[in-house]
Design a protein around this motif. Structure first.
Motif, PDB file in Angstrom:
ATOM      1  N   ILE A 133     -16.896  94.400  20.282  1.00 44.39           N
ATOM      2  CA  ILE A 133     -16.573  93.491  21.644  1.00 44.39           C
ATOM      3  C   ILE A 133     -15.448  92.788  21.617  1.00 44.39           C
ATOM      4  N   ASN A 134     -14.933  92.726  22.876  1.00 50.13           N
ATOM      5  CA  ASN A 134     -13.462  92.163  22.919  1.00 50.13           C
ATOM      6  C   ASN A 134     -13.317  91.345  24.052  1.00 50.13           C
ATOM      7  N   PHE A 135     -12.241  90.342  23.737  1.00 48.91           N
ATOM      8  CA  PHE A 135     -12.030  89.039  24.655  1.00 48.91           C
ATOM      9  C   PHE A 135     -10.397  89.170  25.160  1.00 48.91           C
ATOM     10  N   PRO A 136     -10.012  88.861  26.288  1.00 48.56           N
ATOM     11  CA  PRO A 136      -8.668  88.907  26.709  1.00 48.56           C
ATOM     12  C   PRO A 136      -7.648  88.369  25.628  1.00 48.56           C
ATOM     13  N   LYS A 137      -8.021  87.147  25.150  1.00 47.72           N
ATOM     14  CA  LYS A 137      -6.956  86.579  24.217  1.00 47.72           C
ATOM     15  C   LYS A 137      -6.683  87.463  22.944  1.00 47.72           C
ATOM     16  N   ARG A 214     -24.282  90.775  13.343  1.00 45.43           N
ATOM     17  CA  ARG A 214     -25.617  91.302  13.504  1.00 45.43           C
ATOM     18  C   ARG A 214     -26.026  91.247  14.713  1.00 45.43           C
ATOM     19  N   GLN A 215     -25.716  90.299  15.568  1.00 45.19           N
ATOM     20  CA  GLN A 215     -25.973  89.883  17.017  1.00 45.19           C
ATOM     21  C   GLN A 215     -25.463  91.133  17.774  1.00 45.19           C
ATOM     22  N   VAL A 216     -24.080  91.230  17.529  1.00 45.26           N
ATOM     23  CA  VAL A 216     -23.130  91.886  18.773  1.00 45.26           C
ATOM     24  C   VAL A 216     -23.614  93.195  18.467  1.00 45.26           C
ATOM     25  N   ARG A 217     -24.021  93.820  17.070  1.00 48.44           N
ATOM     26  CA  ARG A 217     -24.335  95.136  16.841  1.00 48.44           C
ATOM     27  C   ARG A 217     -25.565  95.297  17.462  1.00 48.44           C
ATOM     28  N   GLY A 223     -25.336  97.831  26.508  1.00 48.75           N
ATOM     29  CA  GLY A 223     -24.481  98.333  27.585  1.00 48.75           C
ATOM     30  C   GLY A 223     -23.472  97.173  27.961  1.00 48.75           C
ATOM     31  N   ALA A 224     -22.580  97.566  28.959  1.00 48.80           N
ATOM     32  CA  ALA A 224     -21.487  96.469  29.050  1.00 48.80           C
ATOM     33  C   ALA A 224     -21.929  95.001  29.696  1.00 48.80           C
ATOM     34  N   THR A 225     -22.934  95.221  30.548  1.00 44.86           N
ATOM     35  CA  THR A 225     -23.318  93.875  31.141  1.00 44.86           C
ATOM     36  C   THR A 225     -24.231  93.148  30.051  1.00 44.86           C
ATOM     37  N   ALA A 226     -24.522  93.811  29.038  1.00 46.43           N
ATOM     38  CA  ALA A 226     -25.363  93.034  28.122  1.00 46.43           C
ATOM     39  C   ALA A 226     -24.501  92.295  27.332  1.00 46.43           C
ATOM     40  N   LEU A 227     -23.269  92.954  26.991  1.00 45.36           N
ATOM     41  CA  LEU A 227     -22.188  92.399  25.940  1.00 45.36           C
ATOM     42  C   LEU A 227     -21.272  91.471  26.815  1.00 45.36           C
ATOM     43  N   TYR A 228     -21.192  91.630  27.933  1.00 47.16           N
ATOM     44  CA  TYR A 228     -20.098  90.861  28.983  1.00 47.16           C
ATOM     45  C   TYR A 228     -20.993  90.496  29.975  1.00 47.16           C
TER      46      TYR A 228
END
Length: 232
Positions: A133-137, A214-217, A223-228
């Protein structure tokens, strides 16, 4: 693999998480090469300092020649330039990739034959929850870690029949110098080092060191909408 009696090389071992890994390995009976760009900054008793810049092919080759008895390689060296992918300095984006992806790959290419020649062993790549998972900063860092994760998966399959197990450690923020400016919750690097070495000893391919990983995996399947969820 059994840690006691093994011979390990840890990159970026002069401070932060790498230092904790070197301490944990030595405490469990491993012979430890502690690699750093400036070996004079390695102040751990009972380990062998090694000069190493993973972005310099000559330095990597010299380390592989010096540490020819290694059967455990931990690729920990890394940076976080805090570079934004859209507006940040492109040279810093390249540096992230040169370090986390190409530098780690250079280490594997140099040491995999060493480990195989010594009867087999393990390579552990220190990844991050930001490989998933990624964030802009953290854009450049996350992109480089994602590339390192993909590399880990490819090498895991390719090296399996040579007796070299390739594992990855996923972890969120740890309380080290690299995250000094971050106020979010952080894991104790000493605890994570113990989890990492436990995972090596039990031959785990994937080591999840905290609840965040563990939560992110678990959320990847959404998919994308669940992660972001902030996406429109």
């Amino acid at each position: 693999m059994k840690i006691s009696g093994s011979t390990a090389l840890v990159t970026g071992a002069n401070r932060g998480f790498g230092r904790h890994l070197a301490v944990e390995l030595a405490a469990r009976g491993a012979t430890v090469y502690a690699a750093a760009r400036n070996p004079d900054t390695v102040d751990l008793p009972g380990v062998t300092p090694v000069r190493l810049d993973i972005t310099d092919p000559a330095s990597v080759a010299a380390a592989a020649e010096l540490a020819g008895d290694v059967n455990l390689l931990i690729n920990n060296a890394g940076i976080d330039s805090g570079t934004d992918l859209l507006d940040g300095d492109l040279d810093l984006v390249r540096l992230e990739l040169e370090t986390h992806y190409l530098g780690t790959l250079s280490m594997v290419r140099a040491f995999a034959p060493v480990i195989a020649g010594n009867g087999g062993g393990t390579i552990l790549n220190i990844l991050s929850v930001l490989s998933w998972i990624n964030f802009p900063k953290h854009g450049a860092y996350g992109a480089a870690k994602s590339a390192e994760w993909a590399m880990t998966n490819a090498l895991r399959v390719q090296l399996a029949d040579r007796g070299v197990r390739v594992a990855g450690l996923h972890v969120g923020y740890m309380d080290t110098d690299m995250t000094a400016a971050i106020t979010d919750p952080k894991s104790d690097p000493e605890t994570v080092a113990r989890i990492a070495v436990d995972g090596i000893e039990t031959d785990a391919y994937e080591i999840l060191a905290d609840d965040v990983s563990r939560q992110v995996r678990a959320g990847l399947a959404g998919g994308a909408t669940a992660l972001y969820p902030q996406l429109p």
